[in-house]
Design a protein around this motif. Sequence first.
Motif, PDB file in Angstrom:
ATOM      1  N   ARG A 169       0.504   5.886  -8.591  1.00  0.00           N
ATOM      2  CA  ARG A 169       0.096   6.008  -7.186  1.00  0.00           C
ATOM      3  C   ARG A 169       0.188   7.461  -6.717  1.00  0.00           C
ATOM      4  NH1 ARG A 169       1.516   0.659  -3.784  1.00  0.00           N
ATOM      5  NH2 ARG A 169       0.932  -0.886  -5.348  1.00  0.00           N
ATOM      6  N   LEU A 228      -5.031  -1.488  -5.208  1.00  0.00           N
ATOM      7  CA  LEU A 228      -4.848  -0.420  -4.228  1.00  0.00           C
ATOM      8  C   LEU A 228      -5.706   0.793  -4.564  1.00  0.00           C
ATOM      9  CD1 LEU A 228      -3.333   0.840  -1.804  1.00  0.00           C
ATOM     10  CD2 LEU A 228      -1.620   1.641  -3.446  1.00  0.00           C
ATOM     11  N   LEU A 229      -5.670   1.214  -5.820  1.00  0.00           N
ATOM     12  CA  LEU A 229      -6.380   2.435  -6.209  1.00  0.00           C
ATOM     13  C   LEU A 229      -7.894   2.254  -6.155  1.00  0.00           C
ATOM     14  CD1 LEU A 229      -3.539   3.292  -6.857  1.00  0.00           C
ATOM     15  CD2 LEU A 229      -4.322   4.154  -9.073  1.00  0.00           C
ATOM     16  N   ASP A 254       0.816  -1.217   0.000  1.00  0.00           N
ATOM     17  CA  ASP A 254       0.000   0.000   0.000  1.00  0.00           C
ATOM     18  C   ASP A 254       0.855   1.275   0.000  1.00  0.00           C
ATOM     19  OD1 ASP A 254       1.039  -0.221   2.527  1.00  0.00           O
ATOM     20  OD2 ASP A 254      -0.858   0.110   3.584  1.00  0.00           O
ATOM     21  N   ASP A 259      -9.384   0.132  -4.023  1.00  0.00           N
ATOM     22  CA  ASP A 259      -9.667   0.106  -2.581  1.00  0.00           C
ATOM     23  C   ASP A 259      -9.712   1.517  -1.993  1.00  0.00           C
ATOM     24  OD1 ASP A 259      -9.797  -2.630  -2.627  1.00  0.00           O
ATOM     25  OD2 ASP A 259      -7.799  -2.960  -1.775  1.00  0.00           O
ATOM     26  N   LYS A 260      -8.847   2.396  -2.512  1.00  0.00           N
ATOM     27  CA  LYS A 260      -8.793   3.776  -2.022  1.00  0.00           C
ATOM     28  C   LYS A 260      -9.917   4.640  -2.602  1.00  0.00           C
ATOM     29  CE  LYS A 260      -4.751   3.825   0.286  1.00  0.00           C
ATOM     30  NZ  LYS A 260      -4.606   4.248   1.708  1.00  0.00           N
ATOM     31  N   TRP A 287      -9.882   5.880  -5.705  1.00  0.00           N
ATOM     32  CA  TRP A 287      -9.196   6.955  -6.411  1.00  0.00           C
ATOM     33  C   TRP A 287      -9.379   6.920  -7.927  1.00  0.00           C
ATOM     34  CZ3 TRP A 287      -3.916   6.526  -3.371  1.00  0.00           C
ATOM     35  CH2 TRP A 287      -4.069   7.142  -2.122  1.00  0.00           C
ATOM     36  N   ILE A 306       2.673   4.631  -0.884  1.00  0.00           N
ATOM     37  CA  ILE A 306       2.409   5.823  -1.688  1.00  0.00           C
ATOM     38  C   ILE A 306       3.679   6.674  -1.638  1.00  0.00           C
ATOM     39  CG2 ILE A 306       0.972   7.887  -1.981  1.00  0.00           C
ATOM     40  CD1 ILE A 306      -0.543   5.299  -2.421  1.00  0.00           C
ATOM     41  N   SER A 362      -3.213   9.616  -5.738  1.00  0.00           N
ATOM     42  CA  SER A 362      -3.337  10.162  -4.378  1.00  0.00           C
ATOM     43  C   SER A 362      -3.560  11.666  -4.390  1.00  0.00           C
ATOM     44  CB  SER A 362      -2.085   9.831  -3.562  1.00  0.00           C
ATOM     45  OG  SER A 362      -0.959  10.555  -4.030  1.00  0.00           O
TER      46      SER A 362
END
Length: 359
Positions: free
Chosen positions: A142, A192-193, A79, A195-196, A198, A81, A146
């Motif tokens: 990433r 990851l993205l 995870d 889940d976030k 984004w 960043i 973010s």
Amino acid sequence: MPAKTRILPVLAASLVLLAGASRVSAQELTKEEQRERAIAHLTLDPRDETNAALHYYRIMCTPFGEAATLVGERRTTDDWIPDAETAVALENEQGNITQFIRASKLKECAWGTAYYTDGFEALLPALGKMRSAARLLSADARRLASQGESRQAAERLAAMYRIGDHVARENILIGSLVGIAISSLACGDVKLLVDKGWLDTESRALIVAAAAQARASDFHMKGAIATERMVVDDWFRRVIRRADLGKKLGDYVSMQDGDASKLDALLAMSPAELDKQIDEAVKFYDDAIAAFYQRDGEALLKTLGKDVEEGRYGLFGSVFCPAFEKCRISWGKGMEGIDEAIKLLGGPPAAPAESVPKK
């Protein structure tokens, strides 16, 4: 004051004014307009060279900057960043990153590897650099995601899937495996993205299209196995007639950590006897291609591996035939990873379920 001397201050002043005008012009653009301009910059003019490999080679002539080192040192968790320092380094790498994205959008990618001439001695200088480029694209995706730059992040992830396909077009096992590794890296970023939260709808669709294309390419595994077969059937037949046969085979056996006693037995054979050995070894590749895409391909290839060890494909085969079972496992995980990424992104199934091995 001489004429030439007077011209220089005037020219310098003009350049300053132009630079100032450019800054004002950029400031007058809305953030959305700046984004669109940046995205448009990611596509090559169609009149330029259409072979992606040549663009990649040109970019790779320039060493990567500090970003590559920082990403390698600091990316230690799934995870991760980029921190502030790494983010600045990535911003400074945008020239190369943009060039890689542009090249990835080209359909043609011919690496020009001299397999027929050099066989297993053929140089593959692009593979390591392309993997490094993928790590930069991953980190930059990433960073951008973010910061709320969903579309720019998606462009980088889509490029990674396309690069995975391009790298696999080396049409040799190591190229296909590197392509799978790059694709798997992108799949981790997608998870990851997503889940976030984004990635917006447009960005998801962009990534799905590239991921589906990579999956459809199959990472050129069939072509890779066929190339390995060709090298054994063609290049090795020429090698066994060379004066430096012992050194060539010895180098290969050493690299594979093979059995030196088998090498001695091969070197004691005549060219005609070695030809027959190669005939037997070539059959292994035909059997491997037939087994690879079966639902129980992993088990079939494991059995083939045992057959190789037991000498079914000759003494030569027991030394030089690779363990395709491991390649099949990596390929299966790579294909499953893409299917999962597409599902997370809300895309349609990329292929019928039976085409992907299930554990």
